[in-house]
Design a protein around this motif. Structure first.
Motif, PDB file in Angstrom:
ATOM      1  N   TRP A   1      19.416   8.538  -5.785  1.00  0.00           N
ATOM      2  CA  TRP A   1      17.999   8.717  -6.092  1.00  0.00           C
ATOM      3  C   TRP A   1      17.191   8.148  -4.936  1.00  0.00           C
ATOM      4  N   THR A   2      16.408   9.019  -4.311  1.00  0.00           N
ATOM      5  CA  THR A   2      15.473   8.569  -3.290  1.00  0.00           C
ATOM      6  C   THR A   2      14.115   8.370  -3.945  1.00  0.00           C
ATOM      7  N   VAL A   3      13.724   7.125  -4.086  1.00  0.00           N
ATOM      8  CA  VAL A   3      12.468   6.771  -4.745  1.00  0.00           C
ATOM      9  C   VAL A   3      11.342   6.883  -3.717  1.00  0.00           C
ATOM     10  N   VAL A   4      10.282   7.625  -4.071  1.00  0.00           N
ATOM     11  CA  VAL A   4       9.214   7.924  -3.108  1.00  0.00           C
ATOM     12  C   VAL A   4       7.865   7.505  -3.674  1.00  0.00           C
ATOM     13  N   HIS A   5       7.131   6.777  -2.848  1.00  0.00           N
ATOM     14  CA  HIS A   5       5.718   6.497  -3.131  1.00  0.00           C
ATOM     15  C   HIS A   5       4.866   7.292  -2.147  1.00  0.00           C
ATOM     16  N   PRO A   6       4.184   8.349  -2.591  1.00  0.00           N
ATOM     17  CA  PRO A   6       3.332   9.126  -1.668  1.00  0.00           C
ATOM     18  C   PRO A   6       2.155   8.280  -1.185  1.00  0.00           C
ATOM     19  N   ILE A   7       1.959   8.254   0.127  1.00  0.00           N
ATOM     20  CA  ILE A   7       0.867   7.459   0.700  1.00  0.00           C
ATOM     21  C   ILE A   7      -0.391   8.317   0.741  1.00  0.00           C
ATOM     22  N   THR A   8      -1.074   8.340  -0.372  1.00  0.00           N
ATOM     23  CA  THR A   8      -2.332   9.077  -0.501  1.00  0.00           C
ATOM     24  C   THR A   8      -3.496   8.151  -0.159  1.00  0.00           C
ATOM     25  N   PRO A   9      -4.716   8.700  -0.013  1.00  0.00           N
ATOM     26  CA  PRO A   9      -5.874   7.821   0.239  1.00  0.00           C
ATOM     27  C   PRO A   9      -6.081   6.777  -0.846  1.00  0.00           C
ATOM     28  N   GLU A  10      -5.579   7.017  -2.057  1.00  0.00           N
ATOM     29  CA  GLU A  10      -5.724   6.047  -3.148  1.00  0.00           C
ATOM     30  C   GLU A  10      -4.658   4.962  -3.109  1.00  0.00           C
ATOM     31  N   SER A  11      -3.651   5.126  -2.259  1.00  0.00           N
ATOM     32  CA  SER A  11      -2.556   4.168  -2.202  1.00  0.00           C
ATOM     33  C   SER A  11      -2.998   2.891  -1.494  1.00  0.00           C
ATOM     34  N   PRO A  12      -2.582   1.715  -1.990  1.00  0.00           N
ATOM     35  CA  PRO A  12      -2.889   0.459  -1.282  1.00  0.00           C
ATOM     36  C   PRO A  12      -2.166   0.368   0.056  1.00  0.00           C
TER      37      PRO A  12
END
Length: 324
Positions: A237-248
């Protein structure tokens, strides 16, 4: 009516809404991480009581198998050594048959082996105690042996009945191209053949920030994931956090992460179908363990009529330019 800046109820509402991992806001050291890579909390305690500091049961349950066997063998040897000394001090003439059994060994070791037979309640019958005092000591040792092996049996059962998950995390956390943006990602694999179902993962970003008074405090942010739940954890499982403008994490750089002592806290939970209970594992990635502009190579391939997971490739990456 607008709330005043100094309104205590406004401050209370802000405090209630503040994210906290349980480490509090005062952990602002830039030299220590909150969670160690093996999942242990990097917290030491001062002023503990002796029993709390010793925590013998937990130590025996969680120590490596070799150390556990060594401790049991050492305890067995020492108990027999003590009782052999008692029998020897009482007098070997109170042990009937010991002369015949100690032709080729010293009398003390004859008493030692009689002690081991009494402790385990084997009682071959070649040596027997004579006199009240020797019989009392032998009876006490037999009772101690029953209690000792009952405790050892419970510890062995506790070790076997407690699930020991072998969840492997990638050594680094990558900042990689993801769709038409970038993403924060790491890889996780179940090393054992047992299956995990209904598996979920949670990511929290921890970093130092200055409050309104300029005081440095530790703040926490939950990171939204592309997918935080899978029903069957059967491969990797590759866990992904998309770096959107709302991301810290948006607009962060290696320099800014180092300056704020950023750490990503990972908590994974699943249900083990072999033990029929929940599995909890933790790890963390410090800012120095972030790798920018690379992506993982495939770890899953076909083999015959099935699939093959190559655990040796869990940390393998290739260059991948980030999206601007």
């Amino acid at each position: 009516m607008a709330k005043k800046t100094g309104d205590p109820f406004s401050k209370l509402e802000q405090e209630r809404n503040r994210k906290d991992s349980g480490f509090g806001t005062a952990t602002t050291s830039t030299r220590a991480r909150l969670i160690l890579p093996d999942g242990r909390f990097n917290v030491m305690r001062n002023g503990q009581s002796f029993s709390a500091r010793l925590n013998l049961y937990h130590r025996l349950i969680t120590m490596p198998v070799f150390e556990f066997v060594l401790v049991i063998a050492l305890a067995y040897f020492l108990v027999n050594l003590v009782f052999a000394g008692i029998y020897y001090s009482i007098g070997l003439e109170h042990l009937s048959g010991i002369d015949e059994q100690t032709k080729f060994i010293s009398p003390f070791w004859g008493a030692f082996f009689f002690s081991s037979q009494t402790l385990t309640t084997v009682g071959y019958g070649h040596i027997s105690p004579l006199g009240s005092l020797t019989n009392v000591v032998a009876a006490i040792e037999a009772l101690l042996g029953l209690m000792m092996f009952a405790l050892i049996t419970g510890l062995v059962y506790g070790r076997f009945s407690t699930p020991s998950p072998k969840i492997l995390f990638s050594q680094h956390l990558l900042v990689s191209p993801y769709l038409d943006m970038n993403g924060l990602m790491f890889r996780v694999v179940n090393e054992r053949n047992s299956q995990l179902i209904n598996t979920s993962v949670n990511l929290m970003m921890s970093r130092n920030e200055a409050d309104s008074t300029g005081k440095l405090i530790r703040k926490y942010y939950n990171l939204a994931l592309e997918r935080d739940f899978i029903q069957f954890f059967s491969t990797s499982w590759t866990v992904v956090h998309p770096i959107t403008p709302e991301s810290p994490f948006f607009n962060e750089t290696p320099e800014s992460l180092a300056a704020s002592d950023t750490e990503i806290l990972v908590a994974l939970e699943g249900h083990n179908d072999a033990y029929s209970n929940s599995v909890h594992v933790r790890t963390s990635y410090l800012y120095s363990e972030f790798v920018w502009g690379r992506k993982f190579v495939p770890i899953l391939s076909e083999k015959g009529n099935g699939y093959l997971i190559d655990l040796n490739k869990i940390n393998e990456t290739v260059e991948a330019p980030l999206n601007v």
